[in-house]
Design a protein around this motif. Structure first.
Motif, PDB file in Angstrom:
ATOM      1  N   PHE A   1       7.393  30.616  -3.242  1.00  0.00           N
ATOM      2  CA  PHE A   1       7.965  29.563  -4.090  1.00  0.00           C
ATOM      3  C   PHE A   1       9.434  29.861  -4.398  1.00  0.00           C
ATOM      4  CE2 PHE A   1       8.947  27.747  -8.264  1.00  0.00           C
ATOM      5  CZ  PHE A   1       8.637  26.415  -8.027  1.00  0.00           C
ATOM      6  N   ASP A   2       9.723  31.111  -4.759  1.00  0.00           N
ATOM      7  CA  ASP A   2      11.103  31.504  -5.099  1.00  0.00           C
ATOM      8  C   ASP A   2      12.060  31.398  -3.922  1.00  0.00           C
ATOM      9  OD1 ASP A   2      10.298  32.022  -7.664  1.00  0.00           O
ATOM     10  OD2 ASP A   2      10.331  34.204  -7.482  1.00  0.00           O
ATOM     11  N   SER A   3      11.517  31.514  -2.705  1.00  0.00           N
ATOM     12  CA  SER A   3      12.384  31.501  -1.515  1.00  0.00           C
ATOM     13  C   SER A   3      13.066  30.157  -1.312  1.00  0.00           C
ATOM     14  CB  SER A   3      11.567  31.842  -0.268  1.00  0.00           C
ATOM     15  OG  SER A   3      10.746  30.740   0.110  1.00  0.00           O
ATOM     16  N   LYS A   4      12.470  29.083  -1.860  1.00  0.00           N
ATOM     17  CA  LYS A   4      12.989  27.715  -1.703  1.00  0.00           C
ATOM     18  C   LYS A   4      13.013  27.265  -0.246  1.00  0.00           C
ATOM     19  CE  LYS A   4      14.241  27.181  -6.119  1.00  0.00           C
ATOM     20  NZ  LYS A   4      13.226  27.888  -6.875  1.00  0.00           N
ATOM     21  N   LEU A   5      12.250  27.962   0.609  1.00  0.00           N
ATOM     22  CA  LEU A   5      12.193  27.558   2.010  1.00  0.00           C
ATOM     23  C   LEU A   5      11.403  26.256   2.157  1.00  0.00           C
ATOM     24  CD1 LEU A   5      11.439  30.910   3.908  1.00  0.00           C
ATOM     25  CD2 LEU A   5      13.577  29.636   3.891  1.00  0.00           C
ATOM     26  N   ASP A   6      11.850  25.424   3.064  1.00  0.00           N
ATOM     27  CA  ASP A   6      11.092  24.247   3.460  1.00  0.00           C
ATOM     28  C   ASP A   6      10.209  24.694   4.622  1.00  0.00           C
ATOM     29  OD1 ASP A   6      10.076  21.937   4.520  1.00  0.00           O
ATOM     30  OD2 ASP A   6      12.013  20.955   4.833  1.00  0.00           O
ATOM     31  N   PHE A   7       8.965  25.044   4.338  1.00  0.00           N
ATOM     32  CA  PHE A   7       8.118  25.673   5.341  1.00  0.00           C
ATOM     33  C   PHE A   7       7.747  24.747   6.490  1.00  0.00           C
ATOM     34  CE2 PHE A   7       7.666  28.461   1.694  1.00  0.00           C
ATOM     35  CZ  PHE A   7       7.811  29.706   2.301  1.00  0.00           C
ATOM     36  N   ASP A   8       7.941  23.454   6.319  1.00  0.00           N
ATOM     37  CA  ASP A   8       7.691  22.522   7.424  1.00  0.00           C
ATOM     38  C   ASP A   8       8.817  22.540   8.448  1.00  0.00           C
ATOM     39  OD1 ASP A   8       5.226  21.586   6.512  1.00  0.00           O
ATOM     40  OD2 ASP A   8       6.170  20.104   5.208  1.00  0.00           O
TER      41      ASP A   8
END
Length: 197
Positions: free
Chosen positions: A95-102
């Motif tokens: 969650f903290d990474s703010k990555l858009d995992f898609d």
């Protein structure tokens, strides 16, 4: 000093077993809570966990930067450190990474996984360096249905590899199945892979 790894499915009784082990290992217990309260259901889970723990235990709410633990009296005064749980820690990092995992790259996910594992290893190292008995609780996430979305797949894979590394580093390991502990590893003993596997 020693690492005990307690793993099992959701609501399997792993936290209860880990707390019994902590009581067995010593009176001065530091409980590291990795949960972040995000909704009513999580607040209820945290409340139930708190009510279950002995009042004499110290608590730190922490899921990263374990190299700073020696700055806390709660850590320095403890004999036993119990962290519950790894899968919540991993979710917090994701969650903290703010990555858009898609849409993010595999390299970005791999770098996130390295950060997570490095944090876990730093926890093990600092406990060993300071003669603490460490108990790590985690969920086994690889026995269910394969998630149909990227973030779920990454979460499952990172959890699996993190658990794998903890298993390698641990002196004792228990799998909790429907409230029953099954010993998987005991200091000096470990099931070996067959030669022709």
């Amino acid at each position: 000093m020693s690492v005990t790894f307690v793993i099992g499915g959701s609501r399997s009784g792993k936290s209860t077993f880990a707390e019994l082990k902590a009581n067995e290992y010593g009176e001065k217990v530091l409980y590291i809570a990795t949960a972040v309260i995000t909704d009513q259901a999580m607040a209820d889970r945290v409340k139930k966990h708190k009510e279950q723990r002995p009042k004499s235990w110290k608590t730190l709410e922490l899921y990263s930067d374990f190299h700073t633990l020696t700055n806390f009296n709660e850590f320095n005064e403890s004999d036993v450190v119990l962290i519950d749980c790894m899968t919540t820690l991993i979710g917090n990092f994701m969650f903290d990474s703010k990555l858009d995992f898609d849409n993010c790259s595999v390299d970005e996910v791999n770098n996130l996984e390295k950060r997570i594992i490095n944090n876990v290893i730093s926890l093990i190292d600092i406990c060993n360096d300071n003669n603490k008995k460490l108990i790590i609780v985690s969920n086994e996430t690889g026995l269910g249905v394969v998630p149909s979305y990227y973030m779920g797949n990454y979460f499952r894979d990172i959890s699996g590899r993190t658990n794998n590394r903890i298993g390698q580093e641990s002196d004792y390991m228990y799998f909790i199945f429907s409230g029953i502990p099954i010993k998987l590893k005991h200091k000096g003993e470990m099931v070996k892979w067959p030669q022709d596997f």
